[in-house]
Scaffold this motif. Sequence first.
Motif, PDB file in Angstrom:
ATOM      1  N   LYS A  43       0.836  -1.203   0.000  1.00 26.24           N
ATOM      2  CA  LYS A  43       0.000   0.000   0.000  1.00 26.24           C
ATOM      3  C   LYS A  43       0.869   1.252   0.000  1.00 26.24           C
ATOM      4  O   LYS A  43       2.052   1.216   0.329  1.00 26.24           O
ATOM      5  CB  LYS A  43      -0.929   0.002   1.208  1.00 26.24           C
ATOM      6  CG  LYS A  43      -1.963  -1.115   1.193  1.00 26.24           C
ATOM      7  CD  LYS A  43      -2.980  -0.947   2.305  1.00 26.24           C
ATOM      8  CE  LYS A  43      -4.051  -2.009   2.239  1.00 26.24           C
ATOM      9  NZ  LYS A  43      -5.073  -1.834   3.317  1.00 26.24           N
ATOM     10  N   CYS A  44       0.252   2.369  -0.365  1.00 28.72           N
ATOM     11  CA  CYS A  44       0.958   3.640  -0.365  1.00 28.72           C
ATOM     12  C   CYS A  44       1.102   4.177   1.058  1.00 28.72           C
ATOM     13  O   CYS A  44       0.315   3.836   1.950  1.00 28.72           O
ATOM     14  CB  CYS A  44       0.195   4.646  -1.215  1.00 28.72           C
ATOM     15  SG  CYS A  44       0.078   4.212  -2.952  1.00 28.72           S
ATOM     16  N   ARG A  45       2.084   5.012   1.222  1.00 27.69           N
ATOM     17  CA  ARG A  45       2.266   5.681   2.512  1.00 27.69           C
ATOM     18  C   ARG A  45       1.113   6.656   2.730  1.00 27.69           C
ATOM     19  O   ARG A  45       0.723   7.386   1.812  1.00 27.69           O
ATOM     20  CB  ARG A  45       3.604   6.421   2.546  1.00 27.69           C
ATOM     21  CG  ARG A  45       3.972   7.021   3.887  1.00 27.69           C
ATOM     22  CD  ARG A  45       5.370   7.606   3.826  1.00 27.69           C
ATOM     23  NE  ARG A  45       6.373   6.563   3.573  1.00 27.69           N
ATOM     24  CZ  ARG A  45       7.682   6.808   3.517  1.00 27.69           C
ATOM     25  NH1 ARG A  45       8.143   8.042   3.721  1.00 27.69           N
ATOM     26  NH2 ARG A  45       8.520   5.832   3.274  1.00 27.69           N
ATOM     27  N   GLU A  46       0.562   6.684   3.936  1.00 29.34           N
ATOM     28  CA  GLU A  46      -0.551   7.555   4.224  1.00 29.34           C
ATOM     29  C   GLU A  46      -0.333   8.309   5.526  1.00 29.34           C
ATOM     30  O   GLU A  46       0.322   7.808   6.451  1.00 29.34           O
ATOM     31  CB  GLU A  46      -1.865   6.763   4.324  1.00 29.34           C
ATOM     32  CG  GLU A  46      -1.902   5.741   5.443  1.00 29.34           C
ATOM     33  CD  GLU A  46      -3.262   5.069   5.580  1.00 29.34           C
ATOM     34  OE1 GLU A  46      -4.200   5.437   4.853  1.00 29.34           O
ATOM     35  OE2 GLU A  46      -3.377   4.169   6.436  1.00 29.34           O
ATOM     36  N   LEU A  47      -0.909   9.507   5.582  1.00 27.10           N
ATOM     37  CA  LEU A  47      -0.852  10.295   6.803  1.00 27.10           C
ATOM     38  C   LEU A  47      -1.728   9.650   7.869  1.00 27.10           C
ATOM     39  O   LEU A  47      -2.875   9.292   7.610  1.00 27.10           O
ATOM     40  CB  LEU A  47      -1.335  11.721   6.536  1.00 27.10           C
ATOM     41  CG  LEU A  47      -1.510  12.609   7.760  1.00 27.10           C
ATOM     42  CD1 LEU A  47      -0.163  12.951   8.379  1.00 27.10           C
ATOM     43  CD2 LEU A  47      -2.281  13.876   7.403  1.00 27.10           C
ATOM     44  N   VAL A  48      -1.179   9.541   9.074  1.00 22.40           N
ATOM     45  CA  VAL A  48      -1.951   9.068  10.218  1.00 22.40           C
ATOM     46  C   VAL A  48      -2.403  10.256  11.056  1.00 22.40           C
ATOM     47  O   VAL A  48      -3.575  10.415  11.358  1.00 22.40           O
ATOM     48  CB  VAL A  48      -1.124   8.095  11.078  1.00 22.40           C
ATOM     49  CG1 VAL A  48      -1.913   7.686  12.321  1.00 22.40           C
ATOM     50  CG2 VAL A  48      -0.708   6.881  10.269  1.00 22.40           C
ATOM     51  N   ALA A  49      -1.442  11.090  11.438  1.00 15.01           N
ATOM     52  CA  ALA A  49      -1.754  12.254  12.263  1.00 15.01           C
ATOM     53  C   ALA A  49      -0.610  13.257  12.168  1.00 15.01           C
ATOM     54  O   ALA A  49       0.537  12.861  11.975  1.00 15.01           O
ATOM     55  CB  ALA A  49      -1.964  11.848  13.719  1.00 15.01           C
ATOM     56  N   SER A  50      -0.955  14.529  12.302  1.00 19.87           N
ATOM     57  CA  SER A  50       0.060  15.567  12.297  1.00 19.87           C
ATOM     58  C   SER A  50      -0.308  16.653  13.300  1.00 19.87           C
ATOM     59  O   SER A  50      -1.478  16.798  13.674  1.00 19.87           O
ATOM     60  CB  SER A  50       0.248  16.162  10.907  1.00 19.87           C
ATOM     61  OG  SER A  50      -0.928  16.817  10.488  1.00 19.87           O
ATOM     62  N   MET A  51       0.709  17.399  13.705  1.00 19.28           N
ATOM     63  CA  MET A  51       0.491  18.498  14.643  1.00 19.28           C
ATOM     64  C   MET A  51       1.426  19.643  14.278  1.00 19.28           C
ATOM     65  O   MET A  51       2.625  19.430  14.078  1.00 19.28           O
ATOM     66  CB  MET A  51       0.746  18.055  16.083  1.00 19.28           C
ATOM     67  CG  MET A  51       0.599  19.180  17.101  1.00 19.28           C
ATOM     68  SD  MET A  51       0.883  18.635  18.802  1.00 19.28           S
ATOM     69  CE  MET A  51      -0.712  17.934  19.188  1.00 19.28           C
ATOM     70  N   ASP A  52       0.869  20.873  14.182  1.00 21.35           N
ATOM     71  CA  ASP A  52       1.725  22.003  13.880  1.00 21.35           C
ATOM     72  C   ASP A  52       2.238  22.623  15.172  1.00 21.35           C
ATOM     73  O   ASP A  52       1.976  22.129  16.271  1.00 21.35           O
ATOM     74  CB  ASP A  52       0.996  23.017  12.996  1.00 21.35           C
ATOM     75  CG  ASP A  52      -0.179  23.700  13.697  1.00 21.35           C
ATOM     76  OD1 ASP A  52      -0.994  24.313  12.988  1.00 21.35           O
ATOM     77  OD2 ASP A  52      -0.286  23.619  14.939  1.00 21.35           O
ATOM     78  N   THR A  53       2.964  23.713  15.046  1.00 17.75           N
ATOM     79  CA  THR A  53       3.586  24.303  16.226  1.00 17.75           C
ATOM     80  C   THR A  53       2.577  24.977  17.149  1.00 17.75           C
ATOM     81  O   THR A  53       2.899  25.262  18.304  1.00 17.75           O
ATOM     82  CB  THR A  53       4.657  25.317  15.810  1.00 17.75           C
ATOM     83  OG1 THR A  53       4.061  26.277  14.921  1.00 17.75           O
ATOM     84  CG2 THR A  53       5.809  24.629  15.098  1.00 17.75           C
ATOM     85  N   SER A  54       1.393  25.228  16.644  1.00 15.60           N
ATOM     86  CA  SER A  54       0.339  25.824  17.473  1.00 15.60           C
ATOM     87  C   SER A  54      -0.500  24.780  18.194  1.00 15.60           C
ATOM     88  O   SER A  54      -1.404  25.135  18.939  1.00 15.60           O
ATOM     89  CB  SER A  54      -0.584  26.699  16.611  1.00 15.60           C
ATOM     90  OG  SER A  54       0.130  27.754  16.021  1.00 15.60           O
TER      91      SER A  54
END
Length: 123
Positions: A43-54
Amino acid sequence: QVQLVESGGGLVQPGGSLRLSCAASGSIFSIGPMGWYRQAPGKCRELVASMDTSGRTNYADSVKGRFTISRDNARNSVYLQMNSLEPEDTAVYLCKAERIITSTGILQSLNYWGKGTLVTVSS
């Protein structure tokens, strides 16, 4: 030289929990958005979760309500608490860091990736 190292993967039964950690090392002044991706076999790589600096977060629909991302800017680290794990969550989980500024004030043009940690959900 910036490096990202993940840890915390392993074998867990369905319904179980794991906590992944990712630590960035090197001459780092600050890091922009950090996130977790996963890639299952075939399978392709997929985003699970992200967090910005805020502290704003973004989750894949498939993990909402089960996974929680957090970060410790003082430790240049990001974490992923994974609860109610399902066999479909089995994958290599990789950490990504964007917009790294070095201690000499240089904004890195590349995103940085860790090598990944394997999560296997199986009975």
